[in-house]
Design an enzyme around this catalytic site. Sequence first.
Site, mmCIF file in Angstrom:
data_model
loop_
_atom_site.group_PDB
_atom_site.id
_atom_site.type_symbol
_atom_site.label_atom_id
_atom_site.label_comp_id
_atom_site.label_asym_id
_atom_site.label_seq_id
_atom_site.Cartn_x
_atom_site.Cartn_y
_atom_site.Cartn_z
ATOM 1 N N THR A 171 -0.097 -2.049 1.054
ATOM 2 C CA THR A 171 -0.328 -0.806 0.124
ATOM 3 C C THR A 171 0.449 0.760 0.135
ATOM 4 O OG1 THR A 171 -2.623 -0.936 1.190
ATOM 5 C CG2 THR A 171 -2.969 1.139 -0.329
ATOM 6 N N LYS A 192 1.394 4.067 -0.291
ATOM 7 C CA LYS A 192 0.888 4.931 0.663
ATOM 8 C C LYS A 192 1.560 7.141 0.110
ATOM 9 C CE LYS A 192 -2.258 3.004 2.401
ATOM 10 N NZ LYS A 192 -3.873 3.394 2.858
ATOM 11 N N LYS A 239 -1.943 8.012 -0.223
ATOM 12 C CA LYS A 239 -2.531 6.881 -2.092
ATOM 13 C C LYS A 239 -2.629 7.463 -3.075
ATOM 14 C CE LYS A 239 -6.177 6.061 0.651
ATOM 15 N NZ LYS A 239 -7.704 5.632 0.947
ATOM 16 N N LYS A 285 0.538 -2.955 -3.524
ATOM 17 C CA LYS A 285 -0.561 -2.699 -3.370
ATOM 18 C C LYS A 285 -1.132 -1.203 -3.979
ATOM 19 C CE LYS A 285 -5.776 -3.147 -1.942
ATOM 20 N NZ LYS A 285 -5.764 -1.404 -2.156
ATOM 21 N N ASP A 290 -3.930 1.498 -4.310
ATOM 22 C CA ASP A 290 -5.029 2.089 -2.957
ATOM 23 C C ASP A 290 -5.765 1.741 -4.199
ATOM 24 O OD1 ASP A 290 -6.725 4.137 -1.771
ATOM 25 O OD2 ASP A 290 -5.312 3.352 -0.215
ATOM 26 N N GLU A 291 -7.445 1.744 -3.861
ATOM 27 C CA GLU A 291 -8.253 1.540 -4.400
ATOM 28 C C GLU A 291 -8.952 3.019 -5.628
ATOM 29 O OE1 GLU A 291 -9.508 2.920 -0.085
ATOM 30 O OE2 GLU A 291 -8.276 1.566 -1.104
ATOM 31 N N HIS A 309 -10.727 -4.711 -4.373
ATOM 32 C CA HIS A 309 -11.212 -4.346 -3.009
ATOM 33 C C HIS A 309 -12.496 -4.348 -2.383
ATOM 34 C CE1 HIS A 309 -10.832 -0.535 -0.683
ATOM 35 N NE2 HIS A 309 -9.921 -0.833 -0.082
ATOM 36 N N HIS A 320 -10.316 -8.077 0.623
ATOM 37 C CA HIS A 320 -9.959 -7.420 1.904
ATOM 38 C C HIS A 320 -11.784 -8.098 2.487
ATOM 39 C CE1 HIS A 320 -7.427 -4.441 0.862
ATOM 40 N NE2 HIS A 320 -7.733 -5.179 -0.581
ATOM 41 N N SER A 379 -6.216 -5.981 6.228
ATOM 42 C CA SER A 379 -5.266 -4.502 5.640
ATOM 43 C C SER A 379 -6.254 -3.972 7.209
ATOM 44 C CB SER A 379 -6.056 -4.625 4.274
ATOM 45 O OG SER A 379 -5.267 -3.517 3.858
#
Length: 465
Positions: free
Chosen positions: A163, A165, A167, A191, A193-194, A284, A317, A369
């Site tokens: 992910t 960062k 984020k 990825k 971030d959500e 996610h 996830h 994760s």
Amino acid sequence: VGFKAGVKDYKLTYYTPEYETKDTDILAAFRVTPQPGVPPEEAGAAVAAESSTGTWTTVWTDGLTSLDRYKGRCYHIEPVAGEENQFIAYVAYPLDLFEEGSVTNMFTSIVGNVFGFKAXRALRLEDLRIPSAYTKTFQGPPHGIQVERDKLNKYGRPLLGCTIKPKLGLSAKNYGRAVYECLRGGLDFTKDDENVNSQPFMRWRDRFLFCAEAIYKSQAETGEIKGHYLNATAGTCEEMIKRAVFARELAVPIVMHDYLTGGFTANTSLAHYCRDNGLLLHIHRAMHAVIDRQKNHGMHFRVLAKALRLSGGDHIHAGTVVGKLEGEREITLGFVDLLRDDFVEKDRSRGIYFTQDWVSLPGVLPVASGGIHVWHMPALTEIFGDDSVLQFGGGTLGHPWGNAPGAVANRVALEACVKARNEGRDLAREGNEIIREASKWSPELAAACEVWKEIKLEFEAMDTL
């Protein structure tokens, strides 16, 4: 006149211990905590009634339909060991109560108003048995595990992700650069971030373009297929699909959705789009802990996982067992199997209340994760096996030499663990030794081992049976 007005006990109509469940019934296991003075049969029957055909008083329109055909039935009640005044109530719902292919409708009935019901002090849905007849009305995951491996040409090992960062706050170009470095170093995926959607510091279209460039460049240089989970989650379904369309036009392999905050209706629409257009879909679970963290109220994550497999997603996830986010090993493996396997036997020691047959619905890759790093690699490889995605955010970008070396360290650690496992070594016992050996010929891994050798993120487990 056959109609008798007034309030009568739910258990007279909805508690039916002699009922034989049908293959087409949806079965639910609720953990019920009744209010003091409410007998368990009445509480269980109340749950069955309020989540199906019942209401608080007799109504004359009941005479216009066949309640016997449509009512939910509480068919079994058992006390919960070690808890006083807590019971597992089993409820069977006739299939006709639910719209085909709609997780939304299924949840509106089964976990709708009934959770605010006064006679129950707390209520938790522990598990659902989805009958084959209902499963067959869903498309399920856009592609599933085997098709994904074939698309990516990656076999015999877990997939690696990261992910990006921080984020929030990076510009699109800097974000794309971080994506490129991680993919170039050896990861399969990076990825969004959500909570990266389309904010003032980085609009979605800019991010999509720079990430696509990072994918093309790293693919050309490594000869491997790469992906970045482009988060298509948006404020409206139309905007979400618009973002997915743009991703398809860029010819990237995968998009992403936050399925609980986005909602099941939006998620199912996106899953259909992804199958029709050859996009993989990463899911996610932001907001899951609001629903599943309380032991006695809400819904267990295994139910949310089953619902996602019906609605559609290729990755989800699922906790790590070893990192910063909780997840008990046996219970986690229980719902990991429910995501991946075609047929899962009832096994109460793993929290599985019902045998579940998925009738060839594609499987979902579980994603580990959150707070994991190279020292966890042997345990993760052993616990999750090949069909999983291991995601190291801080565990990649926190490497003292930068992002690409962080990615190299993770890839070397993974390949070393897979090789050791294939040679018959015991990852649980020899894990640290395997990582140490590998770090002798990988300075990147050696540096990572040094940084994270003392980190522990461990608290008492909360999810117990």
